[in-house]
Design a protein around this motif. Structure first.
Motif, PDB file in Angstrom:
ATOM      1  N   ALA A  42      -2.436  34.739 -26.153  1.00 25.03           N
ATOM      2  CA  ALA A  42      -1.067  35.156 -25.845  1.00 25.03           C
ATOM      3  C   ALA A  42      -0.337  35.540 -27.140  1.00 25.03           C
ATOM      4  CB  ALA A  42      -0.313  34.027 -25.149  1.00 25.03           C
ATOM      5  N   PRO A  43       0.511  36.537 -27.137  1.00 20.21           N
ATOM      6  CA  PRO A  43       0.866  37.385 -26.000  1.00 20.21           C
ATOM      7  C   PRO A  43      -0.183  38.479 -25.781  1.00 20.21           C
ATOM      8  CG  PRO A  43       2.084  38.069 -27.929  1.00 20.21           C
ATOM      9  CD  PRO A  43       1.278  36.876 -28.349  1.00 20.21           C
ATOM     10  N   PHE A  61       0.817  -1.216   0.000  1.00 18.01           N
ATOM     11  CA  PHE A  61       0.000   0.000   0.000  1.00 18.01           C
ATOM     12  C   PHE A  61       0.854   1.271   0.000  1.00 18.01           C
ATOM     13  CE2 PHE A  61      -2.563   3.212   2.267  1.00 18.01           C
ATOM     14  CZ  PHE A  61      -3.612   3.283   1.364  1.00 18.01           C
ATOM     15  N   VAL A  95       3.608   5.875  -5.641  1.00 18.53           N
ATOM     16  CA  VAL A  95       3.365   5.957  -7.089  1.00 18.53           C
ATOM     17  C   VAL A  95       2.340   7.047  -7.375  1.00 18.53           C
ATOM     18  CG1 VAL A  95       2.366   4.708  -9.053  1.00 18.53           C
ATOM     19  CG2 VAL A  95       4.046   3.587  -7.576  1.00 18.53           C
ATOM     20  N   LEU A  96       1.321   7.103  -6.542  1.00 23.72           N
ATOM     21  CA  LEU A  96       0.277   8.115  -6.717  1.00 23.72           C
ATOM     22  C   LEU A  96       0.838   9.526  -6.586  1.00 23.72           C
ATOM     23  CD1 LEU A  96      -2.827   8.549  -7.001  1.00 23.72           C
ATOM     24  CD2 LEU A  96      -2.896   8.717  -4.533  1.00 23.72           C
ATOM     25  N   SER A 133       2.880  10.390  -9.568  1.00 26.79           N
ATOM     26  CA  SER A 133       2.006  10.722 -10.703  1.00 26.79           C
ATOM     27  C   SER A 133       1.473  12.129 -10.579  1.00 26.79           C
ATOM     28  CB  SER A 133       0.814   9.751 -10.757  1.00 26.79           C
ATOM     29  OG  SER A 133       1.259   8.443 -10.720  1.00 26.79           O
ATOM     30  N   MET A 134       1.093  12.507  -9.337  1.00 21.26           N
ATOM     31  CA  MET A 134       0.571  13.855  -9.105  1.00 21.26           C
ATOM     32  C   MET A 134       1.627  14.902  -9.404  1.00 21.26           C
ATOM     33  SD  MET A 134      -1.776  13.403  -5.750  1.00 21.26           S
ATOM     34  CE  MET A 134      -2.486  15.026  -5.756  1.00 21.26           C
ATOM     35  N   TRP A 169      -7.294   2.889  -3.013  1.00 20.32           N
ATOM     36  CA  TRP A 169      -6.445   3.156  -4.179  1.00 20.32           C
ATOM     37  C   TRP A 169      -7.293   3.715  -5.327  1.00 20.32           C
ATOM     38  CZ3 TRP A 169      -1.842   3.997  -5.854  1.00 20.32           C
ATOM     39  CH2 TRP A 169      -1.484   3.703  -7.154  1.00 20.32           C
ATOM     40  N   LYS A 172       1.999   2.040  -3.329  1.00 19.16           N
ATOM     41  CA  LYS A 172       0.908   2.584  -4.144  1.00 19.16           C
ATOM     42  C   LYS A 172       0.764   4.090  -3.915  1.00 19.16           C
ATOM     43  CE  LYS A 172      -1.954  -1.525  -4.595  1.00 19.16           C
ATOM     44  NZ  LYS A 172      -3.199  -2.178  -4.192  1.00 19.16           N
ATOM     45  N   ILE A 173       0.856   4.468  -2.643  1.00 19.92           N
ATOM     46  CA  ILE A 173       0.754   5.893  -2.300  1.00 19.92           C
ATOM     47  C   ILE A 173       1.897   6.668  -2.946  1.00 19.92           C
ATOM     48  CG2 ILE A 173       0.906   7.546  -0.372  1.00 19.92           C
ATOM     49  CD1 ILE A 173      -1.796   6.211  -0.498  1.00 19.92           C
ATOM     50  N   ALA A 215       2.614  23.404 -19.534  1.00 17.38           N
ATOM     51  CA  ALA A 215       1.564  23.830 -20.453  1.00 17.38           C
ATOM     52  C   ALA A 215       1.347  25.324 -20.343  1.00 17.38           C
ATOM     53  CB  ALA A 215       0.275  23.086 -20.134  1.00 17.38           C
ATOM     54  N   LEU A 221       1.874  15.413 -12.991  1.00 16.03           N
ATOM     55  CA  LEU A 221       0.706  16.164 -13.463  1.00 16.03           C
ATOM     56  C   LEU A 221       0.900  17.648 -13.242  1.00 16.03           C
ATOM     57  CD1 LEU A 221      -2.170  15.239 -14.529  1.00 16.03           C
ATOM     58  CD2 LEU A 221      -2.969  15.927 -12.283  1.00 16.03           C
ATOM     59  N   HIS A 243      -7.955  -1.711   0.795  1.00 18.31           N
ATOM     60  CA  HIS A 243      -6.778  -1.150   0.120  1.00 18.31           C
ATOM     61  C   HIS A 243      -7.109  -0.799  -1.309  1.00 18.31           C
ATOM     62  CE1 HIS A 243      -3.042  -2.482   2.606  1.00 18.31           C
ATOM     63  NE2 HIS A 243      -3.885  -1.727   3.297  1.00 18.31           N
ATOM     64  N   GLN A 264      -5.551  29.341 -27.216  1.00 11.98           N
ATOM     65  CA  GLN A 264      -5.600  28.003 -26.641  1.00 11.98           C
ATOM     66  C   GLN A 264      -6.941  27.799 -25.949  1.00 11.98           C
ATOM     67  OE1 GLN A 264      -2.948  27.096 -23.369  1.00 11.98           O
ATOM     68  NE2 GLN A 264      -2.396  25.153 -24.304  1.00 11.98           N
ATOM     69  N   LEU A 289      -7.779  12.108  -8.257  1.00  9.48           N
ATOM     70  CA  LEU A 289      -6.741  12.714  -9.094  1.00  9.48           C
ATOM     71  C   LEU A 289      -7.302  13.104 -10.462  1.00  9.48           C
ATOM     72  CD1 LEU A 289      -3.643  13.207  -9.251  1.00  9.48           C
ATOM     73  CD2 LEU A 289      -3.461  10.960 -10.276  1.00  9.48           C
ATOM     74  N   LEU A 309      -7.567  31.185 -24.033  1.00 11.74           N
ATOM     75  CA  LEU A 309      -6.367  31.874 -23.562  1.00 11.74           C
ATOM     76  C   LEU A 309      -5.677  32.528 -24.767  1.00 11.74           C
ATOM     77  CD1 LEU A 309      -4.252  30.197 -20.891  1.00 11.74           C
ATOM     78  CD2 LEU A 309      -3.118  31.492 -22.629  1.00 11.74           C
ATOM     79  N   VAL A 345       3.966  27.220 -22.285  1.00  9.98           N
ATOM     80  CA  VAL A 345       3.694  27.227 -23.718  1.00  9.98           C
ATOM     81  C   VAL A 345       2.630  28.273 -24.031  1.00  9.98           C
ATOM     82  CG1 VAL A 345       2.753  25.871 -25.613  1.00  9.98           C
ATOM     83  CG2 VAL A 345       4.382  24.839 -24.052  1.00  9.98           C
ATOM     84  N   ALA A 346       1.633  28.344 -23.132  1.00  8.84           N
ATOM     85  CA  ALA A 346       0.539  29.270 -23.395  1.00  8.84           C
ATOM     86  C   ALA A 346       0.974  30.709 -23.226  1.00  8.84           C
ATOM     87  CB  ALA A 346      -0.608  28.971 -22.451  1.00  8.84           C
ATOM     88  N   VAL A 347       1.894  30.976 -22.305  1.00  8.92           N
ATOM     89  CA  VAL A 347       2.255  32.358 -21.983  1.00  8.92           C
ATOM     90  C   VAL A 347       2.967  33.044 -23.147  1.00  8.92           C
ATOM     91  CG1 VAL A 347       3.818  33.724 -20.545  1.00  8.92           C
ATOM     92  CG2 VAL A 347       2.223  32.167 -19.509  1.00  8.92           C
ATOM     93  N   GLY A 348       3.829  32.366 -23.799  1.00  8.75           N
ATOM     94  CA  GLY A 348       4.508  33.055 -24.891  1.00  8.75           C
ATOM     95  C   GLY A 348       5.288  32.098 -25.745  1.00  8.75           C
TER      96      GLY A 348
END
Lengths: 185, 292
Positions: free
Chosen positions: B41-42, A9, A15-16, A19-20, B18, A12-13, A30, A23, B14, B59, B25, B39, A33-36
């Motif tokens: 930009a710029p 267990f 790994v979680l 993953s977060m 999980w 598992k935590i 991301a 993310l 468990h 975007q 998430l 969105l 990329v969006a800003v400029g």
């Protein structure tokens, strides 16, 4: 034997959590990329979002219906961008709502106190706005900024519909347009 | 030593736990994008006589398609006598000499951006011949709304339902520069309005250059010993003449009267704008006495 095959267990935590973290890193990348597309030092893009439409629900002939800007049914726009940057806001509001076929229309009106602006992260119209309350939507206040800590500002809008006694039953639509611009660039 | 009592977690629990974490998430990842707008930009696009083309990224971070249209208007920051600033967008009958409305084109002008997709919009300048040195302005208006909208149907034949389309517009400044560029600002006048707990500093700026003066306007409230009582600053963009207001709180403390306000303006330190897009000019500073 069986316990060797199964992931503990704790693992598992872990790994979680891993993953977060990927993310979050992905999200930050991301945003980069969006800003400029070419430079690192650019003003945070201004994003306007229609968080909720002004909703009158079901209306009956001859019965006016009002929605206050402090009501849960109020329209909500949110603006995100550079913290503390000055913005100019301009609302274009309809005078009528029309049926899809255009054969009938219904009066919609906005009073001089139907708008509120909140420069915190609050997007709940029922919570007293920190910023400007009871504002005229046809003449929005100057000096509005993108919230200093939240990097967000919300605009709440109320209104009134006045169906006539012989108003044709059916669905009516209209456009509410909010224009936003940075005023310090 | 006391042994801690722990509730034993079964294998089934468990797996449920999980599964719950994974669900949480995925939910958090999707909810953050549900209500996002388009969105852009710029936030400022700069073209010049050597590079007459530019681009803008759009975007759509939401999970629904967005219908986007691009149009142009003329609009620069304008102020009233109290230093309140507004931007009025004008589409027709533009007589301002620094307007580039009509000779900046965008491609494409109407598009649908798919969920979580992006699109590049390109600009090209076709300036008239004999254009004087300086900067020419237009606002790129990016209008977006939900790509698919549904009108609610009444449950009863006699009922009326409504649908208000909430349309979002972002107005981005596009500057076209040509020839020798000069950024110069002057203070034409100033006024201090003393209130119960604050001072409003209103400064009347005049643009003496041929480009917009973009900088920072800072005010500091000082006591008789030049000890700082409070300070505040705003981002400044002076295209023509403009009055700007900064409010300074009068904080309680061991401060000696009379008070004064130190005003300074600089177009250095704007780290939100790329250095290669800045036209650097003069700095200004002045000291205003507070007559209470």
């Amino acid at each position: 034997m069986d316990s060797k095959r199964k992931m503990p267990f704790v693992w598992k935590i872990l790994v979680l959590l891993l993953s977060m973290s990927f993310l979050i890193v992905g999200s930050v990348a991301a945003q980069d990329v969006a800003v400029g597309q070419a430079t690192a030092t650019v003003q945070t893009p201004l994003t306007v979002t229609a968080t909720a439409a002004l909703a009158f629900g079901t209306i009956f002939q001859g019965v006016p219906l009002s929605v206050a800007e402090t009501n849960t049914a109020a329209g909500i726009f949110t603006m995100t961008g550079q913290a503390g940057a000055g913005i100019s806001l301009f609302l274009q509001l309809p005078e009528y709502m029309s049926t899809a076929s255009g054969d009938d229309r219904m009066v919609i009106s906005f009073s001089t106190t139907d708008c509120a602006i909140d420069t915190t992260s609050n997007v709940d119209p029922t919570v007293a706005a920190t910023g400007w309350t009871d504002q005229n939507p046809f003449s929005l206040p100057s000096g509005v900024i993108i919230g200093g800590t939240s990097t967000q500002t919300a605009l709440f809008l109320g209104g009134q519909v006045r169906p006539s006694v012989d108003q044709t039953a059916g669905a009516y639509t209209a456009d509410i347009i909010l224009t936003v611009a940075y005023n310090g660039t | 030593m006391k042994k801690k009592n722990r509730i034993p977690i079964s294998e089934k629990s468990h797996n449920s736990l999980w599964g719950f974490f994974v669900f949480l998430l995925m939910f958090a990842a999707s909810v953050s994008q549900v209500t996002a707008g388009v969105l852009v930009a710029p936030s400022v696009i700069v073209l010049n006589d050597r590079s007459k083309t530019g681009r803008m990224n759009l975007q759509n971070p939401s999970n629904s398609p967005k219908e986007v249209s691009i149009s142009f208007s003329y609009g620069i920051p304008e102020s009233d006598s109290l230093g309140n600033v507004s931007i009025f967008l004008r589409d027709t009958a533009i007589t301002y000499p620094n307007s580039s409305l009509g000779w900046i084109k965008a491609f494409p002008r109407k598009l649908i951006i798919p969920p979580n997709g992006s699109q590049v919009v390109r600009f090209i300048a076709r300036p008239p011949k004999g254009l004087e040195d300086g900067e020419y302005w237009v606002r790129v208006v990016v209008e977006s709304q939900e790509g698919i909208t549904s009108i609610p149907t009444a449950t009863d034949e006699e009922q009326i339902t409504t649908k208000l389309n909430m349309i979002m517009r972002t107005a981005i400044m596009l500057k076209y520069r040509t020839g020798e560029l000069i950024a110069a600002l002057e203070i034409k006048g100033s006024e201090l309005i003393v209130k119960d707990e604050s001072v409003d500093v209103i400064v009347d700026f005049g643009n003496k250059g041929n480009v917009s003066y973009v900088g920072l306007f800072e005010c500091r409230l000082l006591d008789a010993d030049n000890k700082e009582i409070s300070k505040n600053h705003i981002q400044l963009a002076v295209y023509r003449d403009l009055k700007r207001k900064v409010s300074l709180p009068i904080k309680a403390g061991n401060f000696k009267r009379p008070y004064s306000v130190a005003v300074s303006v600089t177009n250095k330190g704007r780290n939100d704008i790329p250095t290669n897009e800045m036209i650097f000019g003069n700095d200004l500073s002045t000291l205003l006495s507070l007559n209470e």
